[in-house]
Write an enzyme that holds these catalytic residues in place. Structure first.
Site, PDB file in Angstrom:
ATOM      1  N   HIS A 207       0.834  -1.204   0.165  1.00  0.00           N
ATOM      2  CA  HIS A 207      -0.186  -0.068  -0.046  1.00  0.00           C
ATOM      3  C   HIS A 207       0.851   1.409   0.022  1.00  0.00           C
ATOM      4  O   HIS A 207       0.389   2.224  -0.468  1.00  0.00           O
ATOM      5  CB  HIS A 207      -1.057  -0.043   1.178  1.00  0.00           C
ATOM      6  CG  HIS A 207      -1.790   1.079   1.344  1.00  0.00           C
ATOM      7  ND1 HIS A 207      -2.832   1.410   0.249  1.00  0.00           N
ATOM      8  CD2 HIS A 207      -1.822   2.231   2.004  1.00  0.00           C
ATOM      9  CE1 HIS A 207      -3.266   2.511   0.541  1.00  0.00           C
ATOM     10  NE2 HIS A 207      -2.672   3.177   1.585  1.00  0.00           N
TER      11      HIS A 207
ATOM     12  N   ASP B 120      -9.938   6.685  -5.768  1.00  0.00           N
ATOM     13  CA  ASP B 120      -9.268   8.015  -4.910  1.00  0.00           C
ATOM     14  C   ASP B 120      -7.950   8.353  -5.840  1.00  0.00           C
ATOM     15  O   ASP B 120      -7.327   7.493  -6.317  1.00  0.00           O
ATOM     16  CB  ASP B 120      -8.878   7.782  -3.342  1.00  0.00           C
ATOM     17  CG  ASP B 120      -8.121   6.563  -3.223  1.00  0.00           C
ATOM     18  OD1 ASP B 120      -7.055   6.361  -4.292  1.00  0.00           O
ATOM     19  OD2 ASP B 120      -8.138   5.771  -2.280  1.00  0.00           O
TER      20      ASP B 120
ATOM     21  N   LYS C 203     -11.785  10.764  -2.806  1.00  0.00           N
ATOM     22  CA  LYS C 203     -12.523  10.160  -1.580  1.00  0.00           C
ATOM     23  C   LYS C 203     -11.928  11.185  -0.473  1.00  0.00           C
ATOM     24  O   LYS C 203     -10.694  11.266  -0.462  1.00  0.00           O
ATOM     25  CB  LYS C 203     -11.896   8.740  -1.571  1.00  0.00           C
ATOM     26  CG  LYS C 203     -12.231   7.889  -0.340  1.00  0.00           C
ATOM     27  CD  LYS C 203     -11.558   6.719  -0.597  1.00  0.00           C
ATOM     28  CE  LYS C 203     -10.446   6.327   0.071  1.00  0.00           C
ATOM     29  NZ  LYS C 203     -10.129   4.822   0.303  1.00  0.00           N
TER      30      LYS C 203
ATOM     31  N   ARG D  35     -12.073   9.770   3.790  1.00  0.00           N
ATOM     32  CA  ARG D  35     -12.081   8.828   4.685  1.00  0.00           C
ATOM     33  C   ARG D  35     -12.756   9.637   5.863  1.00  0.00           C
ATOM     34  O   ARG D  35     -12.206  10.302   6.593  1.00  0.00           O
ATOM     35  CB  ARG D  35     -10.935   8.014   5.096  1.00  0.00           C
ATOM     36  CG  ARG D  35     -11.462   6.907   5.931  1.00  0.00           C
ATOM     37  CD  ARG D  35     -10.438   5.667   6.043  1.00  0.00           C
ATOM     38  NE  ARG D  35     -10.366   4.913   4.750  1.00  0.00           N
ATOM     39  CZ  ARG D  35     -11.329   3.903   4.774  1.00  0.00           C
ATOM     40  NH1 ARG D  35     -12.289   3.760   5.696  1.00  0.00           N
ATOM     41  NH2 ARG D  35     -10.971   3.256   3.634  1.00  0.00           N
TER      42      ARG D  35
ATOM     43  N   SER E 238     -11.135  -3.845   1.628  1.00  0.00           N
ATOM     44  CA  SER E 238     -11.161  -4.517   3.150  1.00  0.00           C
ATOM     45  C   SER E 238     -12.751  -4.366   3.327  1.00  0.00           C
ATOM     46  O   SER E 238     -13.454  -5.403   3.309  1.00  0.00           O
ATOM     47  CB  SER E 238     -10.457  -3.421   3.986  1.00  0.00           C
ATOM     48  OG  SER E 238     -10.480  -3.763   5.172  1.00  0.00           O
TER      49      SER E 238
ATOM     50  N   GLY F 138     -14.973  -2.867   2.067  1.00  0.00           N
ATOM     51  CA  GLY F 138     -15.865  -2.394   0.705  1.00  0.00           C
ATOM     52  C   GLY F 138     -16.256  -1.097   0.675  1.00  0.00           C
ATOM     53  O   GLY F 138     -16.856  -0.879  -0.358  1.00  0.00           O
TER      54      GLY F 138
ATOM     55  N   THR G  24     -15.155   1.957   0.422  1.00  0.00           N
ATOM     56  CA  THR G  24     -14.562   2.535  -1.041  1.00  0.00           C
ATOM     57  C   THR G  24     -15.317   2.289  -2.235  1.00  0.00           C
ATOM     58  O   THR G  24     -15.725   3.157  -2.541  1.00  0.00           O
ATOM     59  CB  THR G  24     -12.960   2.693  -0.878  1.00  0.00           C
ATOM     60  OG1 THR G  24     -12.333   2.856   0.310  1.00  0.00           O
ATOM     61  CG2 THR G  24     -12.617   3.295  -1.801  1.00  0.00           C
TER      62      THR G  24
END
Ligand code: R5P
Length: 281
Positions: free
Chosen positions: A124, A161, A184, A186, A214, A216, A218
């Site tokens: 990531h 994103d 995006k 969070r 993860s 879901g 997003t």
């Protein structure tokens, strides 16, 4: 040379064994009633160059990884080379708030105590390879996901994103398709807000690609936005399909398809990352 079939990555191990014609060692893993984990190598690894394949999700797999590394060293392996297809805790790559741990650094440091080299896929954060003092390589599955996306004859590939722009661009370039991204924000661990942005999705077949699905959250938000903007088809794909709780089913309900690679093994795995390791063997 021996491939060590980590219990977290049996199918990917099989694919690597077949593709590279490798000899292998199975690993027995069990959990004691108190929750402690036990691992045992099925064959001798004395004087062997060992390539351990083990994902790190869920947490049990992480502990198994450490214990198998220890078993390899303790049983005389000549070298221990660790293939971690999904490296967990990668989102905690810095201290966002005072008092936090840099969890991905803690894991990297533990791995390299008993390893000669480390390989992973779509970390990531690129920063993670810098936490290692041994050879550490990060491969990307994005071109493979691009090629898989071709099945849906997409008009457009989308990153949910801004952080995923390089990834989606790589996939889109591979199949010569247009790409764009959403914006995006969070709100908490499970909720995200995707700003409305006109990306001309009307009547188009769209594939949304991310590194991780993860909860879901997003992907759901991104898919909803695109459907609201009139997309004809929306497919959701990622490298690492964690699919926490019923995330896969929820996404499957609103998307035309949901797919991921075998860095974490689940029913949604339609793409193998095995070819990424050709240069390792
Ligand atoms: C975040 O920056 C990642 O690239 C993914 O978008 C995120 O981890 C997905 O998480 P979730 O499925 O829980 O929204």
């Amino acid at each position: 040379m021996k491939l060590i079939k980590g219990p977290g990555s049996p199918k990917l191990s099989e694919r690597l064994i077949e593709r590279n014609d490798l000899d292998y060692v199975e690993v027995e893993s069990k959990i004691f009633p108190d929750g402690e984990i036990y691992v045992k190598l099925s064959k001798s690894v004395e004087d062997e160059d060992c390539y351990l394949v083990q994902t790190t999700y869920p947490n049990r797999r992480l502990l198994e990884l450490f214990f198998i590394q220890d078993a390899l060293i303790g049983n005389g392996a000549r070298s221990v080379n660790v293939i971690v297809p999904y490296f967990s805790y990668a989102r905690q790559d810095q201290m966002f708030k005072e008092g936090e741990s840099i969890s991905s650094r803690a894991i990297a440091e533990r791995i390299q105590i008993q390893a000669d080299s480390f390989y992973s896929v779509d970390l990531h954060s690129e920063k993670i390879t810098d936490f290692f003092k041994i050879e550490a390589d990060n491969y990307t599955a994005m071109r493979l996901l691009g090629v898989h996306s071709e099945l849906y004859e997409p008009d457009l590939l989308i990153s949910p994103d801004e952080g995923g722009i390089d990834r989606v661009k790589m996939a889109a370039d591979e199949i010569d398709t247009e790409w764009d991204y959403l914006e995006k924000k969070r709100l908490d661990g499970e909720t995200v807000e995707i700003k409305p942005k006109n990306i001309e999705a009307e009547g188009k077949k769209v594939v949304i690609l991310d590194d991780i699905i993860s909860t879901g959250g997003t992907m759901m938000e991104a898919a909803r936005q695109l459907l609201e903007q009139g997309a004809d088809q929306v497919h959701a794909g990622c490298t690492h399909g964690l699919f926490v709780d019923d995330a896969f089913d929820k996404l499957d309900e609103i998307c035309d398809s949901v797919f991921c690679t075998d860095t974490i093994e689940s029913n949604g795995c339609e793409v193998t990352v095995a070819p990424l390791f050709d240069s390792v063997f």
